[in-house]
Design a protein around this motif. Structure first.
Motif, PDB file in Angstrom:
ATOM      1  N   ARG B 259      -2.303 -47.490  17.710  1.00  0.00           N
ATOM      2  CA  ARG B 259      -1.921 -46.104  17.401  1.00  0.00           C
ATOM      3  C   ARG B 259      -2.522 -45.625  16.085  1.00  0.00           C
ATOM      4  O   ARG B 259      -1.922 -44.816  15.385  1.00  0.00           O
ATOM      5  N   LEU B 260      -3.705 -46.123  15.762  1.00  0.00           N
ATOM      6  CA  LEU B 260      -4.276 -45.773  14.463  1.00  0.00           C
ATOM      7  C   LEU B 260      -4.620 -44.281  14.319  1.00  0.00           C
ATOM      8  O   LEU B 260      -4.501 -43.751  13.212  1.00  0.00           O
ATOM      9  N   PRO B 261      -4.999 -43.569  15.394  1.00  0.00           N
ATOM     10  CA  PRO B 261      -5.194 -42.122  15.220  1.00  0.00           C
ATOM     11  C   PRO B 261      -3.918 -41.419  14.715  1.00  0.00           C
ATOM     12  O   PRO B 261      -4.002 -40.487  13.908  1.00  0.00           O
ATOM     13  N   GLU B 262      -2.747 -41.899  15.142  1.00  0.00           N
ATOM     14  CA  GLU B 262      -1.487 -41.317  14.632  1.00  0.00           C
ATOM     15  C   GLU B 262      -1.364 -41.557  13.129  1.00  0.00           C
ATOM     16  O   GLU B 262      -0.865 -40.720  12.378  1.00  0.00           O
ATOM     17  N   VAL B 263      -1.802 -42.745  12.706  1.00  0.00           N
ATOM     18  CA  VAL B 263      -1.747 -43.081  11.275  1.00  0.00           C
ATOM     19  C   VAL B 263      -2.668 -42.147  10.489  1.00  0.00           C
ATOM     20  O   VAL B 263      -2.310 -41.626   9.424  1.00  0.00           O
ATOM     21  N   ILE B 264      -3.852 -41.912  11.043  1.00  0.00           N
ATOM     22  CA  ILE B 264      -4.824 -41.033  10.369  1.00  0.00           C
ATOM     23  C   ILE B 264      -4.268 -39.609  10.270  1.00  0.00           C
ATOM     24  O   ILE B 264      -4.381 -38.958   9.224  1.00  0.00           O
ATOM     25  N   ASP B 265      -3.654 -39.138  11.350  1.00  0.00           N
ATOM     26  CA  ASP B 265      -3.038 -37.803  11.317  1.00  0.00           C
ATOM     27  C   ASP B 265      -1.978 -37.727  10.219  1.00  0.00           C
ATOM     28  O   ASP B 265      -1.851 -36.707   9.528  1.00  0.00           O
ATOM     29  N   GLU B 266      -1.231 -38.808  10.054  1.00  0.00           N
ATOM     30  CA  GLU B 266      -0.192 -38.832   9.019  1.00  0.00           C
ATOM     31  C   GLU B 266      -0.831 -38.747   7.622  1.00  0.00           C
ATOM     32  O   GLU B 266      -0.338 -38.035   6.744  1.00  0.00           O
ATOM     33  N   TYR B 267      -1.936 -39.455   7.421  1.00  0.00           N
ATOM     34  CA  TYR B 267      -2.629 -39.415   6.127  1.00  0.00           C
ATOM     35  C   TYR B 267      -3.089 -37.982   5.827  1.00  0.00           C
ATOM     36  O   TYR B 267      -2.989 -37.514   4.699  1.00  0.00           O
ATOM     37  N   ILE B 268      -3.609 -37.323   6.864  1.00  0.00           N
ATOM     38  CA  ILE B 268      -4.091 -35.953   6.656  1.00  0.00           C
ATOM     39  C   ILE B 268      -2.909 -35.025   6.379  1.00  0.00           C
ATOM     40  O   ILE B 268      -2.968 -34.169   5.498  1.00  0.00           O
ATOM     41  N   LYS B 269      -1.818 -35.256   7.094  1.00  0.00           N
ATOM     42  CA  LYS B 269      -0.598 -34.458   6.865  1.00  0.00           C
ATOM     43  C   LYS B 269      -0.120 -34.623   5.415  1.00  0.00           C
ATOM     44  O   LYS B 269       0.323 -33.674   4.781  1.00  0.00           O
ATOM     45  N   GLN B 270      -0.220 -35.838   4.911  1.00  0.00           N
ATOM     46  CA  GLN B 270       0.232 -36.108   3.535  1.00  0.00           C
ATOM     47  C   GLN B 270      -0.822 -35.717   2.490  1.00  0.00           C
ATOM     48  O   GLN B 270      -0.656 -35.982   1.304  1.00  0.00           O
ATOM     49  N   GLU B 271      -1.938 -35.142   2.949  1.00  0.00           N
ATOM     50  CA  GLU B 271      -3.028 -34.668   2.094  1.00  0.00           C
ATOM     51  C   GLU B 271      -3.729 -35.794   1.334  1.00  0.00           C
ATOM     52  O   GLU B 271      -4.247 -35.590   0.236  1.00  0.00           O
ATOM     53  N   LEU B 272      -3.706 -36.988   1.909  1.00  0.00           N
ATOM     54  CA  LEU B 272      -4.479 -38.083   1.323  1.00  0.00           C
ATOM     55  C   LEU B 272      -5.944 -37.893   1.722  1.00  0.00           C
ATOM     56  O   LEU B 272      -6.240 -37.498   2.842  1.00  0.00           O
ATOM     57  N   GLY B 273      -6.839 -38.171   0.805  1.00  0.00           N
ATOM     58  CA  GLY B 273      -8.253 -37.856   1.028  1.00  0.00           C
ATOM     59  C   GLY B 273      -9.042 -38.941   1.723  1.00  0.00           C
ATOM     60  O   GLY B 273     -10.218 -38.751   2.066  1.00  0.00           O
ATOM     61  N   SER B 274      -8.450 -40.101   1.930  1.00  0.00           N
ATOM     62  CA  SER B 274      -9.181 -41.202   2.563  1.00  0.00           C
ATOM     63  C   SER B 274      -8.165 -42.220   3.062  1.00  0.00           C
ATOM     64  O   SER B 274      -6.965 -42.117   2.767  1.00  0.00           O
TER      65      SER B 274
END
Lengths: 109, 495
Positions: B259-274
């Motif tokens: 489920r790594l795409p979900e993790v990436i979406d969460e990073y973007i939601k949290q405004e993390l840049g990488s």
């Protein structure tokens, strides 16, 4: 358990023992290897595949032969550039003034 | 394969057949894809010297047909540049300021202990100052001090002591000095933030994904998952310190691997840049809990590929969002620059690029070396103690030399002829761990399988010769937006 093994022979006029050993090292996850040199000059390789499926064994045989060939190519090209590799590394960390002279000496050796 | 009458000679390179093409990589990291037929002509000294392929190979330093000394000088300069990390001896100094932690993560490799375990598990002021003094004896012109744990915020007074003493010593040493705190953010408060802001301290934190994934492994000692408090403090820290001062990594477990795409979406939601997607380290609690939370290497690689494809899509659509480890490998592949990375360089970065000081002043060559000691009691990679040993005793020791000389992959079977060798490295601590725990098959082979798979993934993308994807890669390497890279490419094209 069925004990299947493959025997292959490589002509030592064409292939070096090192090429065969390096290829066997790369394939150690797929098979067990016993390598011997025969009085005839041939290199005998006894391969015990770790998977006993016929398709696996067939592709192992073909792929291993090609892999030995690639290793032979590696050995032959690296024999040509080995002195250059050593010069590059030496020049990188302890540059010398007489590089041209060294190259001339090495190319005459 | 005859050189007689040949008009060209080879320069050092390695190769790998990949379907209809052969990938060539030379000792300074330049790469080239050659059709198999052309490769066979090339190694037989029969490649037409007026061909585009030959001219490309010559330009990239695979072949010479003229004056050799200049070529050697050029390649020597590139080789020295690639190995520049050797000159920064030792730049990364990690301080374990406490072994205590307010979280109890299922995959904790640091074997942290409970928060109220007492200050015998903390680094004291005397030890902290000794460690700083040793760090400043390093000949490197850059010193990065990284605070680790346990949870470093639980011993923040010693963090402050280290920062201030380092700044004091740096008044005369005049080195480039940086601070990073590796924190789960749970204990963050206004006072700490104010101090971190005033001292320009960067934050490295952990976020495993959306709540159901993060909370599956990252638990508070007091009970419950840490997602709510971590994300709330993350926003707070970003607001105060700036987004560019905060980075995050995630550890892939059985709960997240598919489920790594979900993790990436969460990073973007949290405004993390990488994001830094990392596999579990087999130490400490992670070693014990592996059957419950660990995934196999093949599952990890499948998940990583899925995540990477997703990240590429997002970037192509305009969201600048690098995967940090891939960006590091791409810097090695696409640029002439040196990128030291303690866990993946040759010789190993253990001790010569990074070092870690435990709470009692023991010096280990890497974080994994400390974890090995905590997990098994094995102190093979402990190279001294700041109370009893001088800088010379620690860093010029026979023990460290032995570790370093045994980690040059140029001389290892398999690695010596591997096409990815100029980009790769060794991890002697992990190998040793695999041997002492009887995981012989999981040592170098797993390490090799993982890195080869990641290199193959990147070269699969590079072999597409797709401008859009290459622009994305360059945007990661140069820390620029895709639009800036596209503008630059267009201008170069026009020029």
């Amino acid at each position: 358990m069925i004990n299947i093994s493959l025997n292959m022979q490589f002509d030592s006029d064409v292939y070096s023992l090192k090429a065969v050993k390096n290829a066997a090292f790369d394939y150690r996850d797929k098979a067990g290897f016993q390598i011997e040199t025969m009085p005839s000059g041939k290199i005998l390789v006894c391969i015990t595949p770790k998977v006993k499926e016929p398709d696996f064994i067939e592709s192992l045989e073909t792929d291993f032969k090609n892999h030995v060939l690639d290793h032979q190519v590696r050995i032959e090209v690296s024999a040509e550039f080995k002195p250059i590799r050593e010069m590059i590394i030496a020049q990188a960390f302890e540059p010398c003034d007489n590089l041209e002279e060294i190259i001339h000496t090495l190319s005459n050796e | 394969m005859s050189r007689i009458n040949s008009t060209y000679g080879f320069l050092p390179f390695r190769f790998l057949r990949q379907g209809k093409e052969t990938l060539l990589v030379n000792d300074v990291g330049e790469y080239y894809f050659l059709k198999n037929q052309a490769f066979d002509l090339f190694v037989n000294h029969e490649l037409e010297t007026r061909s585009v392929e030959f001219q490309d190979l010559k330009a990239k330093g695979f072949v010479y047909d003229g004056y050799l000394p200049q070529t050697i000088d050029l390649l020597a300069t590139k080789y020295r540049t690639k190995k520049r990390f050797l000159y920064d001896f030792t730049s990364l100094h990690m301080f374990v300021v406490t072994r205590r932690c307010n979280q109890k993560c299922a995959y904790c490799h640091a074997s942290s202990i409970q928060e109220d375990a007492g200050d015998i598990h903390d680094m004291n002021y005397v030890t902290a100052r000794k460690c700083v003094e040793i760090a400043f004896r390093s000949p490197s012109s850059c010193i990065k001090i990284e605070f680790q744990g346990g949870e470093p915020l639980l011993n923040f007074n010693v963090v402050k002591e280290i920062v201030e003493y380092a700044e004091e010593l740096n008044e005369s040493a005049n080195k480039k000095l940086e601070f990073v705190i590796c924190t789960n953010l749970v204990a963050l408060n206004e006072k700490y933030l104010e101090y971190m802001e005033s001292k320009d301290i960067m934050v490295s934190t952990s976020l495993d994904g959306p709540q159901h994934i993060h909370d599956a492994c990252r638990k508070l000692r007091l009970g419950g998952g840490s997602y709510d408090i971590v994300t709330s403090h993350l926003s707070w820290a970003m607001e105060r310190l700036g987004r560019d001062k905060i980075s995050a990594l995630m550890t892939v477990t059985l709960h997240s691997v598919g489920r790594l795409p979900e993790v990436i979406d969460e990073y973007i939601k949290q405004e993390l840049g990488s994001i830094f997607i990392r596999a579990m380290n087999p130490f400490g609690s992670a070693f014990r809990n592996w059957p419950r939370v660990g995934c196999t290497l093949d599952e990890f690689l499948k998940g990583y590929r899925q995540a990477f494809d997703y990240i590429i899509q997002l970037n192509v659509q305009g969201t600048h969002f690098p995967e940090v480890f891939a960006a590091l490998l791409l810097t090695r592949i696409l640029t002439p620059f040196s990128t030291g990375f303690v866990d993946l360089q040759s010789p190993t970065g253990a001790g010569i690029s990074g070092v870690i000081y435990d709470v009692n002043g023991d010096v280990y060559v890497s974080d994994e070396a400390r974890m090995l000691s905590r997990t098994t009691g094995d102190k093979t990679f402990c190279i001294g103690n700041v109370h009893s040993d001088s800088w010379n005793d620690v860093f010029c020791s026979h023990q460290l030399r032995k570790i370093i000389s045994a980690s040059c992959i140029e001389a290892m079977p398999g690695c010596a002829w591997c096409v990815f060798q100029p980009y790769c490295g060794a991890d002697p601590v992990r190998n040793h761990f695999a041997h002492v725990t009887g995981q012989l098959s999981n040592g170098h082979r797993e390490f090799c399988h993982m890195n080869r798979s990641l290199f193959n993934l990147l070269f699969d993308y590079l072999s597409l010769k797709n401008d859009e994807i290459e622009d994305v890669f360059w945007s990661w390497i140069t820390h620029r937006t895709l639009d800036e890279i596209r503008d630059y490419s267009t201008n170069i094209g026009v020029a």
